[in-house]
Design a protein around this motif. Structure first.
Motif, short mmCIF file in Angstrom:
data_model
loop_
_atom_site.label_atom_id
_atom_site.label_comp_id
_atom_site.label_asym_id
_atom_site.label_seq_id
_atom_site.Cartn_x
_atom_site.Cartn_y
_atom_site.Cartn_z
N ASP A 135 6.86 -6.22 0.40
CA ASP A 135 5.96 -6.44 -0.73
C ASP A 135 6.09 -5.30 -1.74
O ASP A 135 6.37 -4.16 -1.38
N GLU A 136 5.88 -5.65 -3.01
CA GLU A 136 5.90 -4.66 -4.08
C GLU A 136 4.52 -4.54 -4.68
O GLU A 136 3.78 -5.52 -4.74
N VAL A 137 4.18 -3.32 -5.10
CA VAL A 137 2.89 -3.06 -5.74
C VAL A 137 3.10 -2.16 -6.94
O VAL A 137 4.05 -1.38 -6.99
N THR A 138 2.21 -2.28 -7.91
CA THR A 138 2.17 -1.36 -9.04
C THR A 138 0.80 -0.72 -9.01
O THR A 138 -0.22 -1.40 -8.90
N VAL A 139 0.79 0.60 -9.08
CA VAL A 139 -0.46 1.33 -9.03
C VAL A 139 -0.40 2.47 -10.05
O VAL A 139 0.66 3.05 -10.28
N THR A 140 -1.53 2.76 -10.67
CA THR A 140 -1.59 3.86 -11.62
C THR A 140 -1.97 5.14 -10.88
O THR A 140 -3.06 5.25 -10.33
N LEU A 141 -1.01 6.06 -10.84
CA LEU A 141 -1.21 7.37 -10.21
C LEU A 141 -0.88 8.43 -11.25
O LEU A 141 0.14 8.33 -11.94
#
Length: 167
Positions: A135-141
């Motif tokens: 699975d792929e995720v995009t997160v703001t870090l």
């Protein structure tokens, strides 16, 4: 909702609580001894011992409450998805770098450990919850969006040595 802890995290906190019980007994004796030294209005040793005792008492109460309602995560077989008690290896899709995070409640975080901890309610923890390998995720870090791919899941306590990931 009960606090979800790994077995190792629960045991570490239980040991801390036992040490705090011993420390409390020492501080009670120290308060007793310094209180017998005379003028209580100018007894810095007594004030320091009482402050320390208060801090220890507060930590004991906090740990007792947390451990009383704790749910220990069962770690059978291979983890199927990201959840508390799992170490997740992520590939940064922009750089190709591999990063590892331990998913654990904040009370279990060990700042001296080389492995970073993400809590279930942190931005990364929320983005990863329930994800599976591939699975792929995009997160703001750190104020920028980062794209990750889940490449491996292991139970906390059964992880590979860091040098094995660089191959």
């Amino acid at each position: 909702m009960p606090l979800r802890l790994t077995r190792s995290g629960y045991e570490r906190l239980r040991k801390e609580l036992e040490q705090l019980y011993r420390r409390r007994a020492q501080l009670i004796e120290e308060v007793r001894e310094t209180g017998a030294e005379g003028d209580l209005s100018e007894n810095a040793g007594l004030d320091a011992a009482k402050r320390s005792l208060g801090l220890v008492e507060a930590r004991i109460k906090h740990l007792e409450r947390q451990l009383m309602d704790a749910e220990i995560i069962e770690q059978d077989g291979q983890p199927e998805h990201v959840d508390v008690g799992v170490i997740v290896t992520l590939e940064d899709l922009d750089t190709g770098d591999l990063v590892r995070y331990r998913i654990a409640e904040a009370i279990e975080a060990d700042l001296s450990a080389p492995l970073k901890t993400a809590t279930p309610n942190s931005p990364l923890g929320l983005a990863l919850k329930g994800k599976k390998v591939g699975d792929e995720v995009t997160v703001t870090l750190r104020s920028r969006a980062q794209r990750f791919k889940v490449v491996d899941l292991t139970w906390d306590g059964s992880e590979l040595e860091p040098q094995q990931l660089t191959d």
